[in-house]
Design an enzyme around this catalytic site. Structure first.
Site, PDB file in Angstrom:
ATOM      1  N   GLY A   1       0.826  -1.200   0.000  1.00  0.00           N
ATOM      2  CA  GLY A   1       0.000   0.000   0.000  1.00  0.00           C
ATOM      3  C   GLY A   1       0.858   1.245   0.000  1.00  0.00           C
ATOM      4  O   GLY A   1       2.085   1.191   0.128  1.00  0.00           O
TER       5      GLY A   1
ATOM      6  N   PRO B   1       2.595   4.861   1.184  1.00  0.00           N
ATOM      7  CA  PRO B   1       3.224   5.237   2.468  1.00  0.00           C
ATOM      8  C   PRO B   1       2.215   5.880   3.411  1.00  0.00           C
ATOM      9  O   PRO B   1       1.326   6.613   2.996  1.00  0.00           O
ATOM     10  CB  PRO B   1       4.300   6.252   2.046  1.00  0.00           C
ATOM     11  CG  PRO B   1       4.536   5.999   0.594  1.00  0.00           C
ATOM     12  CD  PRO B   1       3.235   5.518   0.038  1.00  0.00           C
TER      13      PRO B   1
ATOM     14  N   THR C   1       3.154  -0.922   9.070  1.00  0.00           N
ATOM     15  CA  THR C   1       3.929  -1.286  10.265  1.00  0.00           C
ATOM     16  C   THR C   1       3.034  -1.353  11.494  1.00  0.00           C
ATOM     17  O   THR C   1       3.193  -2.230  12.348  1.00  0.00           O
ATOM     18  CB  THR C   1       5.056  -0.259  10.486  1.00  0.00           C
ATOM     19  OG1 THR C   1       5.862  -0.171   9.312  1.00  0.00           O
ATOM     20  CG2 THR C   1       5.922  -0.662  11.659  1.00  0.00           C
TER      21      THR C   1
ATOM     22  N   HIS D   1      -9.194  34.689 -10.862  1.00  0.00           N
ATOM     23  CA  HIS D   1      -8.765  33.325 -11.194  1.00  0.00           C
ATOM     24  C   HIS D   1      -9.511  32.297 -10.340  1.00  0.00           C
ATOM     25  O   HIS D   1     -10.098  31.333 -10.868  1.00  0.00           O
ATOM     26  CB  HIS D   1      -7.253  33.202 -10.977  1.00  0.00           C
ATOM     27  CG  HIS D   1      -6.685  31.865 -11.325  1.00  0.00           C
ATOM     28  ND1 HIS D   1      -5.945  31.627 -12.448  1.00  0.00           N
ATOM     29  CD2 HIS D   1      -6.737  30.662 -10.677  1.00  0.00           C
ATOM     30  CE1 HIS D   1      -5.580  30.364 -12.488  1.00  0.00           C
ATOM     31  NE2 HIS D   1      -6.043  29.755 -11.411  1.00  0.00           N
ATOM     32  N   GLU D   2      -9.489  32.484  -9.018  1.00  0.00           N
ATOM     33  CA  GLU D   2     -10.140  31.515  -8.126  1.00  0.00           C
ATOM     34  C   GLU D   2     -11.659  31.559  -8.280  1.00  0.00           C
ATOM     35  O   GLU D   2     -12.319  30.517  -8.193  1.00  0.00           O
ATOM     36  CB  GLU D   2      -9.733  31.784  -6.673  1.00  0.00           C
ATOM     37  CG  GLU D   2      -8.245  31.666  -6.396  1.00  0.00           C
ATOM     38  CD  GLU D   2      -7.688  30.295  -6.747  1.00  0.00           C
ATOM     39  OE1 GLU D   2      -8.462  29.310  -6.750  1.00  0.00           O
ATOM     40  OE2 GLU D   2      -6.492  30.217  -7.059  1.00  0.00           O
TER      41      GLU D   2
ATOM     42  N   ASP E   1      -2.871  24.057 -12.548  1.00  0.00           N
ATOM     43  CA  ASP E   1      -4.130  23.655 -13.185  1.00  0.00           C
ATOM     44  C   ASP E   1      -3.860  22.934 -14.496  1.00  0.00           C
ATOM     45  O   ASP E   1      -4.485  21.905 -14.810  1.00  0.00           O
ATOM     46  CB  ASP E   1      -5.004  24.886 -13.451  1.00  0.00           C
ATOM     47  CG  ASP E   1      -5.301  25.660 -12.175  1.00  0.00           C
ATOM     48  OD1 ASP E   1      -5.313  25.031 -11.106  1.00  0.00           O
ATOM     49  OD2 ASP E   1      -5.525  26.887 -12.262  1.00  0.00           O
TER      50      ASP E   1
END
Length: 634
Positions: free
Chosen positions: A222, A224, A229, A443-444, A520
């Protein structure tokens, strides 16, 4: 292990103290003059003058060394002098007698001095060498786990062999791991697979009666931070058996044969402590595929061969289970993965929505929090987060609460910690000009409007234009209401359009392009290329796999498996998909130009707005912006 170390230290101190006491005792006994008194050398004429002045009490003539040793005074004021005797001075005895000097003449016994000299010159260095060798041998045994024979030198011995082949595996008692399945959340399927191993280690007789054999090994694979562990420790904690932990890199040595010797010793220890669990972390360091390269017979390959023979050779009725973890299973040797060695492959994937919330609850139990905390919001805000990421979010929230002088974590702390983990801390040193701030706001807002106008897309939760340490000058956060496991072609195209919304707003309002859309563009191109090469969503190529994923759990991207001509056509198809999304975003913003201006101006003033504020402004028809309080959101 700690108690043994303390005992060794105490024994070492005792040996040193005994050596010091013996040295002082021998010095006092055999040669007291070294410690208690000193002899002053003087001239013969001074000796005669002292005799004439009646200062000399006694005199001793040493005929062997042609030396006169005499004393002046008594008791504490006594002083000892020596001088060279004058040759053929026959009148000396008469002179000494006239002045009442006590005379003696003898050949002194120097055997005591000789023995003391031998002791100091040769004995003490040998004792020191013995103690140094004993200490060095103990240190090497402690570091390498050597309880067997070693090559000794100089009595105490400098450990030169034996311990160099020890495995260095860290042994922990099952109950000392402090981890059980209750401490692991979001991995229900993995826990269920490992629960059977726990049952076997607790009750091996029940399985032996029916003829069933416990799996020799289980491979945990899987990404990290997903808890591989932690799961291995939980198995040992549940079963209450010894737990040997070692990293795969510890087997890889510069000297040929050392790694194989460590593997042999590891399984020897396991057989002595069976039933037990052997956990090899990052096994890909030693278990990579063997090939026919020029360096095929290297140390790593010999270590792997020894590991294969050991896993296939031990008697599993004793209850030895080998657990291993890796995030690169595609690089492992097929012989290592076959049944009989690693019988089970247990995926430990990134947690889903319910798993993320359960993980957050476990870590939240260790932190003082306010009563109205809603962890489900945080879970929905963190798709793709691992267990380690979620633990870090809780810790960042606790740190923020302390920083602001609170003794409990609030919902605001948790939401801000999500932003910190995703985009970094707020970058106070970056101050945007009003024009750049306006560009970022448009932009946002472009991203948010394109996302809100799509049916079935994730709702907008937050828009901010506060610069972050990751380099982002702002971001728009979308949060899925439910967990989705499938993505349709239309949804993929809509995601590309949302990503193109920022650049489209810049072009529409300012007629210019900025570098703010770089991230983007990268994400939009990645989605479009996956649609063509992996998902079969291209009209031109259809259901053909044109690439394969590399290092799935490490985000290694993909590798094309097609001709150069096809690769060129793939590039054209990807370009067309991104351009289609860009066109869709531009048309959406043109149709909502007024809302784009209104929301961008409001965002420019406030810097951070919630998804609720955004949707109210977008759906309201009067065009009246809400009153601004004059303070930016924290």
């Amino acid at each position: 292990m700690d108690m043994d170390d303390n005992k060794r230290r105490r024994s070492m101190l005792i040996y040193v103290l005994i050596a010091i006491v013996v040295y002082l005792a021998v010095s006092q006994t055999l040669y007291p003059n070294l410690v208690s008194s000193q002899v002053t050398e003087t001239s013969y004429s001074q000796f005669l003058e002292d005799v004439d002045n009646n200062k000399v009490v006694s005199a001793e003539i040493d005929t062997s060394n042609n030396e006169i040793r005499y004393t002046e005074g008594t008791g504490d004021s006594q002083k000892i002098y020596k001088t060279t005797a004058w040759p053929n001075d026959d009148s000396l005895a008469t002179t000494l007698k006239e002045h009442g000097v006590d005379m003696t003449a003898s050949i002194p016994d120097t055997s005591g001095d000789l023995w003391l000299y031998m002791l100091i010159a040769y004995g003490l260095p040998l004792v020191g060498l013995f103690l140094l060798g004993w200490w060095a041998n103990r240190q090497m045994k402690k570091q390498m786990g050597d309880d067997g024979p070693s090559m000794n030198f100089g009595g105490g011995g400098f450990g030169m062999g034996g311990g160099l082949g020890r495995s260095n595996a860290k042994e922990v008692k099952g109950e000392d791991t402090g981890v059980t399945f209750k401490d692991v959340a979001g991995q229900d399927e993995a826990k269920e697979s490992l629960q059977e191993i726990v049952h076997f280690l607790k009750n091996p007789g029940k399985y032996n009666e029916i003829g069933a054999k416990c799996p020799r090994g289980a491979l945990l694979v899987g990404p990290p931070g997903t808890g591989k562990t932690l799961l291995a420790k939980a198995v040992a904690g549940e079963a209450g058996v010894p737990f040997f932990q070692i990293s795969g890199s510890e087997f890889v040595e510069m000297f040929v044969g050392r790694g194989a010797a460590k593997v042999r010793d590891l399984f020897k220890q396991a057989k002595e402590k069976a039933p037990c669990i052997v956990f090899i972390d990052e096994i890909d360091a030693v278990g990579k595929k063997r090939d026919m390269s020029i360096n095929s017979n290297d140390e790593r390959e010999q270590t792997l061969n020894q590991l294969l023979s050991e896993m296939d050779g031990f008697d599993n009725h004793k209850g030895i289970v080998v657990l291993a973890a890796t995030n690169r299973p595609e690089t492992l040797d097929p012989a290592l993965l076959r049944p009989g060695r690693f019988d089970r492959r247990i995926p430990v994937e990134l947690p889903d929505l319910a798993g993320r919330e359960a993980i957050l609850k476990i870590h939240a139990n260790d932190v003082k929090m306010e009563r109205d905390i809603d962890l489900s919001v945080i879970a929905r805000s963190t798709p793709g987060a691992s267990g380690a990421d979620l633990a870090n979010i809780i810790n960042e929230a606790a740190l923020r609460a302390v920083r602001y002088g609170r003794n409990r974590v609030s919902q605001e702390d948790l939401e801000e910690s999500v932003d910190v983990v995703i985009a970094g801390e707020k970058k106070k040193s970056t101050v945007l000009s009003e024009h750049e701030k306006e560009v970022v706001a448009y932009h946002e807002t472009g991203h948010a409007i394109v996302a809100a106008m799509q049916s079935g897309s994730a709702p907008v939760q937050k828009i901010t234009i506060v610069p972050r340490t990751s380099g982002a000058l702002g971001f728009t956060m979308q949060v899925e209401e439910d967990q989705h496991f499938l993505t349709t072609r239309k949804e993929a195209k809509d995601k590309i359009a949302v990503l193109c919304g920022g650049r489209a707003a810049e072009e529409l309002i300012f007629g210019e392009m900025t570098t703010g859309a770089s991230n983007d563009i990268e994400k939009a191109t990645q989605i479009a290329r996956a649609m063509v090469t992996q998902y079969g969503m291209s009209d031109k190529f259809g259901m053909v796999a044109l690439g394969q994923q590399r290092s799935r759990y490490l985000g290694g991207g993909e590798e094309l498996t097609c001709s150069e001509g096809t690769a060129q056509e793939i590039d054209n198809e990807v370009q067309a998909l991104v351009e289609e999304g860009h066109t869709q975003a531009m048309e959406t913003l043109k149709a909502n130009r007024f809302k784009l201006h209104e929301i961008a101006h409001y965002l420019q003033k406030k810097e951070t707005i919630t998804g609720e504020e955004f949707m109210k402004m977008l759906k309201r028809d009067d065009g009246f912006a809400p009153q601004f309080s004059g303070q930016s959101a924290q």
